[in-house]
Write a protein that holds these residues in place. Structure first.
Motif, PDB file in Angstrom:
ATOM      1  N   LYS A 123      -7.194  12.346   8.386  1.00  0.00           N
ATOM      2  CA  LYS A 123      -6.925  11.108   8.068  1.00  0.00           C
ATOM      3  C   LYS A 123      -7.149  10.272   7.294  1.00  0.00           C
ATOM      4  N   ILE A 124      -6.160   9.532   6.734  1.00  0.00           N
ATOM      5  CA  ILE A 124      -5.895   8.472   5.585  1.00  0.00           C
ATOM      6  C   ILE A 124      -6.819   7.351   5.733  1.00  0.00           C
ATOM      7  N   THR A 125      -7.443   7.019   4.829  1.00  0.00           N
ATOM      8  CA  THR A 125      -8.342   6.077   4.979  1.00  0.00           C
ATOM      9  C   THR A 125      -7.734   5.250   4.272  1.00  0.00           C
ATOM     10  N   THR A 126      -7.621   3.798   5.244  1.00  0.00           N
ATOM     11  CA  THR A 126      -7.063   2.754   4.462  1.00  0.00           C
ATOM     12  C   THR A 126      -7.593   1.716   4.163  1.00  0.00           C
ATOM     13  N   TYR A 127      -7.918   0.835   3.156  1.00  0.00           N
ATOM     14  CA  TYR A 127      -8.815  -0.560   3.362  1.00  0.00           C
ATOM     15  C   TYR A 127      -8.137  -1.864   3.045  1.00  0.00           C
ATOM     16  N   SER A 128      -8.115  -2.391   3.966  1.00  0.00           N
ATOM     17  CA  SER A 128      -6.939  -4.411   3.611  1.00  0.00           C
ATOM     18  C   SER A 128      -8.408  -4.910   3.399  1.00  0.00           C
ATOM     19  N   LEU A 129      -7.878  -6.020   2.213  1.00  0.00           N
ATOM     20  CA  LEU A 129      -8.541  -6.568   1.290  1.00  0.00           C
ATOM     21  C   LEU A 129      -8.230  -7.492   1.376  1.00  0.00           C
ATOM     22  N   GLU A 130      -8.845  -8.804   1.178  1.00  0.00           N
ATOM     23  CA  GLU A 130      -8.251 -10.426   0.472  1.00  0.00           C
ATOM     24  C   GLU A 130      -8.811 -10.827  -0.803  1.00  0.00           C
ATOM     25  N   ASN A 131      -8.585 -11.012  -1.059  1.00  0.00           N
ATOM     26  CA  ASN A 131      -9.179 -11.895  -2.795  1.00  0.00           C
ATOM     27  C   ASN A 131     -10.350 -10.873  -2.886  1.00  0.00           C
ATOM     28  N   GLY A 132     -10.576  -9.664  -2.912  1.00  0.00           N
ATOM     29  CA  GLY A 132     -11.040  -8.929  -3.299  1.00  0.00           C
ATOM     30  C   GLY A 132     -11.774  -7.849  -2.722  1.00  0.00           C
ATOM     31  N   PHE A 133     -11.923  -8.971  -0.912  1.00  0.00           N
ATOM     32  CA  PHE A 133     -13.194  -8.613  -0.234  1.00  0.00           C
ATOM     33  C   PHE A 133     -12.414  -7.205   0.939  1.00  0.00           C
ATOM     34  N   ILE A 134     -12.945  -6.648   1.281  1.00  0.00           N
ATOM     35  CA  ILE A 134     -12.850  -5.582   2.191  1.00  0.00           C
ATOM     36  C   ILE A 134     -12.866  -6.138   3.497  1.00  0.00           C
ATOM     37  N   LYS A 135     -11.529  -6.001   4.533  1.00  0.00           N
ATOM     38  CA  LYS A 135     -11.293  -7.077   5.599  1.00  0.00           C
ATOM     39  C   LYS A 135     -11.011  -6.152   6.812  1.00  0.00           C
ATOM     40  N   ASN A 136     -10.643  -4.571   6.192  1.00  0.00           N
ATOM     41  CA  ASN A 136     -10.339  -3.972   7.119  1.00  0.00           C
ATOM     42  C   ASN A 136     -10.444  -2.184   7.041  1.00  0.00           C
ATOM     43  N   ILE A 137     -11.023  -1.961   7.850  1.00  0.00           N
ATOM     44  CA  ILE A 137     -11.276  -0.208   7.729  1.00  0.00           C
ATOM     45  C   ILE A 137     -10.442   0.581   8.597  1.00  0.00           C
ATOM     46  N   ASN A 138      -9.380   1.071   8.356  1.00  0.00           N
ATOM     47  CA  ASN A 138      -8.616   2.310   9.024  1.00  0.00           C
ATOM     48  C   ASN A 138      -8.484   3.578   8.664  1.00  0.00           C
ATOM     49  N   PHE A 139      -8.679   4.318   9.852  1.00  0.00           N
ATOM     50  CA  PHE A 139      -7.962   5.776   9.599  1.00  0.00           C
ATOM     51  C   PHE A 139      -7.083   5.879  10.252  1.00  0.00           C
ATOM     52  N   ILE A 140      -6.098   6.593   9.530  1.00  0.00           N
ATOM     53  CA  ILE A 140      -4.951   6.820  10.302  1.00  0.00           C
ATOM     54  C   ILE A 140      -4.555   8.131  10.102  1.00  0.00           C
ATOM     55  N   SER A 141      -3.605   9.526  11.177  1.00  0.00           N
ATOM     56  CA  SER A 141      -2.737  10.338  11.502  1.00  0.00           C
ATOM     57  C   SER A 141      -1.844  10.623  11.224  1.00  0.00           C
ATOM     58  N   SER A 142      -0.779   9.428  11.236  1.00  0.00           N
ATOM     59  CA  SER A 142       0.749   9.571  11.167  1.00  0.00           C
ATOM     60  C   SER A 142       1.254   8.671  10.101  1.00  0.00           C
ATOM     61  N   VAL A 143       2.836   8.880   9.168  1.00  0.00           N
ATOM     62  CA  VAL A 143       3.922   8.120   8.882  1.00  0.00           C
ATOM     63  C   VAL A 143       3.567   6.599   9.242  1.00  0.00           C
ATOM     64  N   ASP A 144       3.559   6.813  10.530  1.00  0.00           N
ATOM     65  CA  ASP A 144       4.045   5.552  11.498  1.00  0.00           C
ATOM     66  C   ASP A 144       2.708   4.468  11.062  1.00  0.00           C
ATOM     67  N   GLU A 145       1.752   4.965  11.649  1.00  0.00           N
ATOM     68  CA  GLU A 145       0.654   4.187  11.327  1.00  0.00           C
ATOM     69  C   GLU A 145       0.417   3.552   9.772  1.00  0.00           C
ATOM     70  N   LEU A 146       0.677   4.453   8.476  1.00  0.00           N
ATOM     71  CA  LEU A 146       0.281   3.968   7.599  1.00  0.00           C
ATOM     72  C   LEU A 146       1.663   3.135   7.566  1.00  0.00           C
ATOM     73  N   GLU A 147       2.871   3.165   7.537  1.00  0.00           N
ATOM     74  CA  GLU A 147       4.082   2.056   8.154  1.00  0.00           C
ATOM     75  C   GLU A 147       3.334   1.075   8.126  1.00  0.00           C
ATOM     76  N   ARG A 148       3.394   0.667   9.580  1.00  0.00           N
ATOM     77  CA  ARG A 148       2.022  -0.426   9.895  1.00  0.00           C
ATOM     78  C   ARG A 148       1.417  -0.910   9.000  1.00  0.00           C
ATOM     79  N   VAL A 149       0.475  -0.205   8.477  1.00  0.00           N
ATOM     80  CA  VAL A 149      -0.137  -0.914   7.217  1.00  0.00           C
ATOM     81  C   VAL A 149      -0.471  -1.572   6.411  1.00  0.00           C
ATOM     82  N   LEU A 150       0.900  -1.109   5.981  1.00  0.00           N
ATOM     83  CA  LEU A 150       1.830  -1.713   4.568  1.00  0.00           C
ATOM     84  C   LEU A 150       3.102  -2.653   4.558  1.00  0.00           C
ATOM     85  N   LYS A 151       2.853  -3.066   6.207  1.00  0.00           N
ATOM     86  CA  LYS A 151       4.194  -4.087   6.406  1.00  0.00           C
ATOM     87  C   LYS A 151       4.229  -5.036   5.311  1.00  0.00           C
TER      88      LYS A 151
END
Length: 151
Positions: A123-151
């Protein structure tokens, strides 16, 4: 001089000792890229992408290779690859030369004791942050999921 070296080693171990969780502040930390250039990560980052295996690295590369060279910077994202499990000779002879062919920056973790980022197999681990604080952690397994995270 020796005292400063010992203190910096202790600080580095302390800094990487705990795994990042939701609502944690990432703080500033530094990693080197595939060209041995040091990058300091600060609170202006909104997404952290972390890979631990060759397969997940290839998934991220598949996605990023179709994007502009500045895609990560434009999206306030960084990409980190943990290469600590690779033997040093393999890293130097094969891994780093291959990573240097990529058109985007990959920050590297060489230290096995660095457990700052959560890991799930394949899995690819992604961290979504706001002002330096972690708001969400996702474990993704496809390019499509990665694209949704980076929109």
């Amino acid at each position: 001089m020796m005292k400063q070296l010992i203190l910096s080693i202790i600080f580095a171990n302390f800094m990487f000792a705990s795994t990042l969780r939701i609502d944690d502040k990432i703080g500033n930390f530094s990693l080197t890229d595939q060209f041995d250039k040091i990058h300091t990560i600060s609170s202006n980052v909104s997404t952290i992408i972390v890979t631990f295996q060759k397969e997940t690295l290839m998934m991220v590369n598949e996605y990023l290779s179709s994007k502009s060279e500045n895609f990560l910077e434009e999206h306030h994202a960084i990409f980190i690859n943990n290469i600590s499990s690779s033997p040093t000779i393999i890293t130097k002879m094969f891994t780093l030369p291959k990573l240097r062919d990529y058109k985007y920056t990959i920050l590297l973790i060489y230290d096995e004791s660095n457990t700052k980022f959560e890991k799930q197999n394949n899995k690819i681990t992604t961290y979504s942050l706001e002002n330096g604080f972690i708001k969400n952690i996702n474990f993704i397994s496809s390019v499509d999921e990665l694209e949704r995270v980076l929109k």
